[in-house]
Scaffold this active site. Structure first.
Site, PDB file in Angstrom:
ATOM      1  N   CYS A  45       0.984  -1.348   0.130  1.00 54.83           N
ATOM      2  CA  CYS A  45      -0.086   0.101  -0.024  1.00 54.83           C
ATOM      3  C   CYS A  45       0.968   1.370  -0.123  1.00 54.83           C
ATOM      4  O   CYS A  45       0.540   2.314  -0.772  1.00 54.83           O
ATOM      5  CB  CYS A  45      -0.887  -0.086   1.168  1.00 54.83           C
ATOM      6  SG  CYS A  45      -1.804  -1.443   1.506  1.00 54.83           S
TER       7      CYS A  45
HETATM    8  C1  BEZ Z   1       0.508  -4.599   1.964  1.00 50.52           C
HETATM    9  O1  BEZ Z   1       0.155  -3.428   1.289  1.00 50.52           O
HETATM   10  O2  BEZ Z   1       1.673  -4.765   1.761  1.00 50.52           O
HETATM   11  C2  BEZ Z   1      -0.269  -5.609   2.101  1.00 50.52           C
HETATM   12  C3  BEZ Z   1      -1.489  -5.465   2.941  1.00 50.52           C
HETATM   13  C4  BEZ Z   1      -2.126  -6.597   3.349  1.00 50.52           C
HETATM   14  C5  BEZ Z   1      -1.768  -7.965   3.132  1.00 50.52           C
HETATM   15  C6  BEZ Z   1      -0.615  -8.014   2.362  1.00 50.52           C
HETATM   16  C7  BEZ Z   1       0.248  -6.917   1.826  1.00 50.52           C
END
Ligand code: BEZ
Length: 212
Positions: A45
């Site tokens: 994210c």
């Molecule tokens: C991420 O944004 O890195 C992420 C968020 C939830 C699960 C896996 C990765």
């Protein structure tokens, strides 16, 4: 029921990192992108919001307003924006909705319980100036989206909204486009003075009409 192409994007009021907004008022006459991510302070994210911020000039050029969403709080968003700016070498200049009540997430079907009961998946909606849904995509948490692809789709949507053309597979701005099947070849020749290449009666190309 989930949203479909052509539906009016439902309006809502929400708390965001820049204060309370009314979605339709925020969009005004612009195009819009509303996209959710699973959670603040997560690695993928962080790169997605950073990439979006780095492309802000490209969105502005296309008259697109961006709005992100997760179910975290305004305070969390504010702290995380500092990390995004620091690590992605950018300045986040679009609001992030703090959808703690999940009201917007439910309105846009951004929670897929078989993926996660609590977090929003990576949904993205492109909304036209008429407030209608033009595209939606949903990615899993483990896959960051390609925001250059989002720009490519916006280029296609904005072009095809104004001309009787469609864009072929892997099309990029500036490349030849397809004459829509509804236009007869004799009409197409008159309509597209740069020329029409007829490969098959149903497969006709013309140079992109809004480029010199
Ligand atoms: C991420 O944004 O890195 C992420 C968020 C939830 C699960 C896996 C990765």
């Amino acid at each position: 029921m989930s949203l479909r192409l052509g539906d009016i994007a439902p309006n809502f009021k929400a708390k965001t990192s820049i204060g309370e907004i009314d979605f339709h008022e925020y969009l005004g006459n612009s195009w819009g992108i509303l996209f959710s991510h699973p959670a603040d302070f997560t690695p993928v994210c962080t790169t997605e919001l950073g990439k979006t911020a780095l492309l802000s000039g490209e969105f502005e050029k296309r008259n697109v307003k961006v709005l992100a969403l997760s179910v975290d709080s305004v305070e969390s968003h504010s702290k995380w924006i500092g990390d995004i700016n620091e690590t992605q070498h950018t300045t986040v200049n679009f609001p992030i909705i703090a959808d703690e009540s999940k009201e917007v997430a439910n309105l846009y079907d951004m929670i897929h319980p078989n993926a996660s009961e609590t977090f929003t998946v990576r949904s993205l909606f492109i909304i036209g100036p008429d407030k209608k849904v033009k595209l939606f995509i949903t990615y899993p948490a483990s896959t960051g989206r390609n925001f250059n692809e989002i720009l490519r789709v916006i280029d296609s949507l904005q072009l095809t909204a104004n001309y009787s053309v469609a864009t072929p597979a892997n099309w990029e701005d500036g490349q030849d486009v397809i004459v829509v099947p509804a236009i007869k070849t004799e009409d197409a020749i008159a309509k597209f003075p740069k020329g029409v290449t007829i490969v098959k009666p149903y497969l006709r190309y013309t140079p992109q009409p809004n480029k010199d």
